[in-house]
Motif scaffolding. Structure first.
Motif, PDB file in Angstrom:
ATOM      1  N   ARG A  78       0.804  -1.212   0.000  1.00  0.00           N
ATOM      2  CA  ARG A  78       0.000   0.000   0.000  1.00  0.00           C
ATOM      3  C   ARG A  78       0.845   1.272   0.000  1.00  0.00           C
ATOM      4  NH1 ARG A  78      -5.240  -1.066   2.553  1.00  0.00           N
ATOM      5  NH2 ARG A  78      -5.489   1.153   3.029  1.00  0.00           N
ATOM      6  N   PRO A  87      -5.450  12.139  -3.369  1.00  0.00           N
ATOM      7  CA  PRO A  87      -6.676  11.806  -2.624  1.00  0.00           C
ATOM      8  C   PRO A  87      -7.925  11.973  -3.484  1.00  0.00           C
ATOM      9  CG  PRO A  87      -5.233  13.237  -1.339  1.00  0.00           C
ATOM     10  CD  PRO A  87      -4.669  13.214  -2.722  1.00  0.00           C
ATOM     11  N   GLU A  91     -16.458  13.575  -0.684  1.00  0.00           N
ATOM     12  CA  GLU A  91     -16.451  13.362   0.759  1.00  0.00           C
ATOM     13  C   GLU A  91     -16.658  11.887   1.096  1.00  0.00           C
ATOM     14  OE1 GLU A  91     -18.750  14.913   4.813  1.00  0.00           O
ATOM     15  OE2 GLU A  91     -19.275  15.733   2.842  1.00  0.00           O
ATOM     16  N   GLY A  92     -15.779  11.346   1.891  1.00  0.00           N
ATOM     17  CA  GLY A  92     -15.885   9.955   2.315  1.00  0.00           C
ATOM     18  C   GLY A  92     -15.374   8.946   1.314  1.00  0.00           C
ATOM     19  N   GLY A  94     -12.377   8.537   0.005  1.00  0.00           N
ATOM     20  CA  GLY A  94     -11.105   7.947   0.395  1.00  0.00           C
ATOM     21  C   GLY A  94     -11.264   6.892   1.462  1.00  0.00           C
ATOM     22  N   THR A  95     -12.195   7.132   2.381  1.00  0.00           N
ATOM     23  CA  THR A  95     -12.448   6.146   3.436  1.00  0.00           C
ATOM     24  C   THR A  95     -12.994   4.856   2.845  1.00  0.00           C
ATOM     25  OG1 THR A  95     -12.861   7.887   5.047  1.00  0.00           O
ATOM     26  CG2 THR A  95     -13.731   5.699   5.559  1.00  0.00           C
ATOM     27  N   LEU A  96     -13.946   4.994   1.899  1.00  0.00           N
ATOM     28  CA  LEU A  96     -14.501   3.800   1.259  1.00  0.00           C
ATOM     29  C   LEU A  96     -13.433   3.065   0.461  1.00  0.00           C
ATOM     30  CD1 LEU A  96     -16.762   1.911   0.474  1.00  0.00           C
ATOM     31  CD2 LEU A  96     -17.445   3.544  -1.316  1.00  0.00           C
ATOM     32  N   GLY A  98     -10.265   2.996   1.005  1.00  0.00           N
ATOM     33  CA  GLY A  98      -9.403   2.318   1.959  1.00  0.00           C
ATOM     34  C   GLY A  98     -10.037   1.064   2.518  1.00  0.00           C
ATOM     35  N   ARG A  99     -11.356   1.107   2.763  1.00  0.00           N
ATOM     36  CA  ARG A  99     -12.047  -0.073   3.277  1.00  0.00           C
ATOM     37  C   ARG A  99     -12.035  -1.203   2.244  1.00  0.00           C
ATOM     38  NH1 ARG A  99     -16.493   2.327   4.741  1.00  0.00           N
ATOM     39  NH2 ARG A  99     -18.036   1.468   3.295  1.00  0.00           N
ATOM     40  N   ASP A 102      -8.619  -2.709   2.258  1.00  0.00           N
ATOM     41  CA  ASP A 102      -8.457  -3.568   3.433  1.00  0.00           C
ATOM     42  C   ASP A 102      -9.104  -4.933   3.212  1.00  0.00           C
ATOM     43  OD1 ASP A 102      -7.139  -1.548   4.786  1.00  0.00           O
ATOM     44  OD2 ASP A 102      -8.930  -0.867   5.870  1.00  0.00           O
ATOM     45  N   GLY A 202     -18.784   8.483  -0.712  1.00  0.00           N
ATOM     46  CA  GLY A 202     -18.433   7.760   0.497  1.00  0.00           C
ATOM     47  C   GLY A 202     -19.164   6.458   0.701  1.00  0.00           C
TER      48      GLY A 202
END
Length: 366
Positions: A78, A87, A91-92, A94-96, A98-99, A102, A202
């Motif tokens: 990674r 990035p 909104e959100g 990047g979090t999704l 990353g999930r 993972d 997101g």
């Protein structure tokens, strides 16, 4: 185009626990701007340093690949992402993303991300402001990428338009003398290329190409799923006409055997009757015939070459065997091919996507 004949080296390694020293020569070739084919858990890829335009151009030359078709960049960990991508703006998102990494990395999921200016050759992105990235789940691929120190642009290691290679011998047949080396790590796993997605926001992803990670698996990871027009089940063959493809595998004909192929869709009895009549008519014309069938129905057919692609009860077996079957029809000199279809759920969606492309979207409903 007449390409110079290259001395294609072959290295055989343990596909489960490769000795890094055995990959040293291949890694050195990649660092020097060469092209090396290697196994992934999907199909064999043809790798080159994604940062060097002259290296990437050798991929296009060897494959005869259209220049507006972007390439997937393969990484080994990674930490390489920061040098390649920016990035996500939504909104959100990047979090999704990353999930999903993972959950599915290493694995057959490619994520389209904003490209960092100058990070990769413009030939990789085909002029887009995004880059498709994945981390393959194959010990040989991961070891080779790490040993080379390069992010590897790596489409499937076949001549453009041909069935993708799941064995090193398939790569040799298509590209020997056109590339610098082949790492033989045994058979590929999934048998179909990776799923390609873009993160919309997101909570939502859009599938640009179906593959080894199913829509159901993405939903299980908490993502709502949309489909690009050319990736949706029952997608029209002209859905991407005139469009610049936003990811690999969206626009051009792929996976085709040399014989003329047609999909036949309907109830099993009606399909078998229709194909049987078509086989007899083709034989009367002196054509060599082939049928691609599922294990549950194969005994119904009497063509010159009847191949079992897998079981309807285990569509993952069909996905694994599809490209090898298409290549076997070529080896048998089959001129006309008819193929059964399957439900477009789970891996069946990706399987039907590849079958439709192999048949040039020629589908008969009976």
């Amino acid at each position: 185009m007449n390409l110079p004949v290259r001395n294609t080296s072959l290295w055989r390694v343990d596909g489960h626990a490769p000795d890094v020293e055995e990959l040293t020569a291949a890694a050195e070739l990649l660092r020097a701007g060469g092209t090396v084919a290697f196994p992934t858990e999907t199909v064999y890829g043809l790798g080159a340093d994604a940062r060097r335009t002259e290296a990437v151009e050798r991929i296009f030359e060897a494959k005869g690949r259209p220049s507006d078709n972007p390439l997937i960049v393969h990484i080994a960990e990674r930490g390489q992402l920061e040098a390649l991508t920016l990035p996500l703006a939504a909104e959100g998102a990047g979090t999704l993303a990353g999930r999903l990494m993972d959950r599915f990395w290493p694995g057959p999921l490619t994520i389209v991300l904003p490209v960092r200016p100058g990070a990769v050759s413009p030939r990789v992105t085909a002029g887009l402001d995004t880059v498709a990235v994945r981390m393959p789940a194959h010990p040989v691929a991961l070891a080779l990428i790490a040993a080379s120190g390069c992010p590897l642009a790596a489409p499937s290691a076949n001549r453009s338009g041909r069935p993708s290679p799941t064995l090193a011998v398939h790569v040799e047949g298509d590209l020997s003398g056109r590339i610098d080396g082949i790492v033989d790590g045994g058979a590929a796993g999934v048998g179909l290329e990776s799923t390609v997605v873009e993160v919309v926001d997101g909570g939502t992803v859009r599938i640009l190409r179906p593959g080894g990670v199913t829509a159901e698996a993405l939903q299980g990871a908490g993502a709502a799923v949309l489909y690009d027009a050319v990736a949706a089940p029952e997608a029209a063959s002209d859905a991407a006409a005139g469009q610049t493809p936003r990811s690999p595998g969206m626009k051009y004909a792929h996976y085709a055997p040399q014989g003329q192929m047609q999909l036949v869709k309907g109830e099993p009895e009606a399909v078998a009757a229709w194909i049987g009549a078509a086989v007899r008519a083709a034989r009367d014309n002196g054509e060599r015939t082939g049928v691609l069938a599922f294990a549950e129905h194969a005994a119904r057919y009497d063509a010159d070459c009847v191949l079992v692609v897998g079981s309807l009860a285990r569509l993952d077996t069909a996905a694994h065997g599809l490209y090898a079957s298409l290549r076997e029809f070529d080896a048998q000199g089959v001129q006309r091919i008819w193929a059964e279809t399957c439900p477009e759920q789970g891996i069946g969606h990706a399987l039907m996507n590849r079958l439709a492309k192999a048949a040039g979207h020629a589908v008969v409903r009976v």
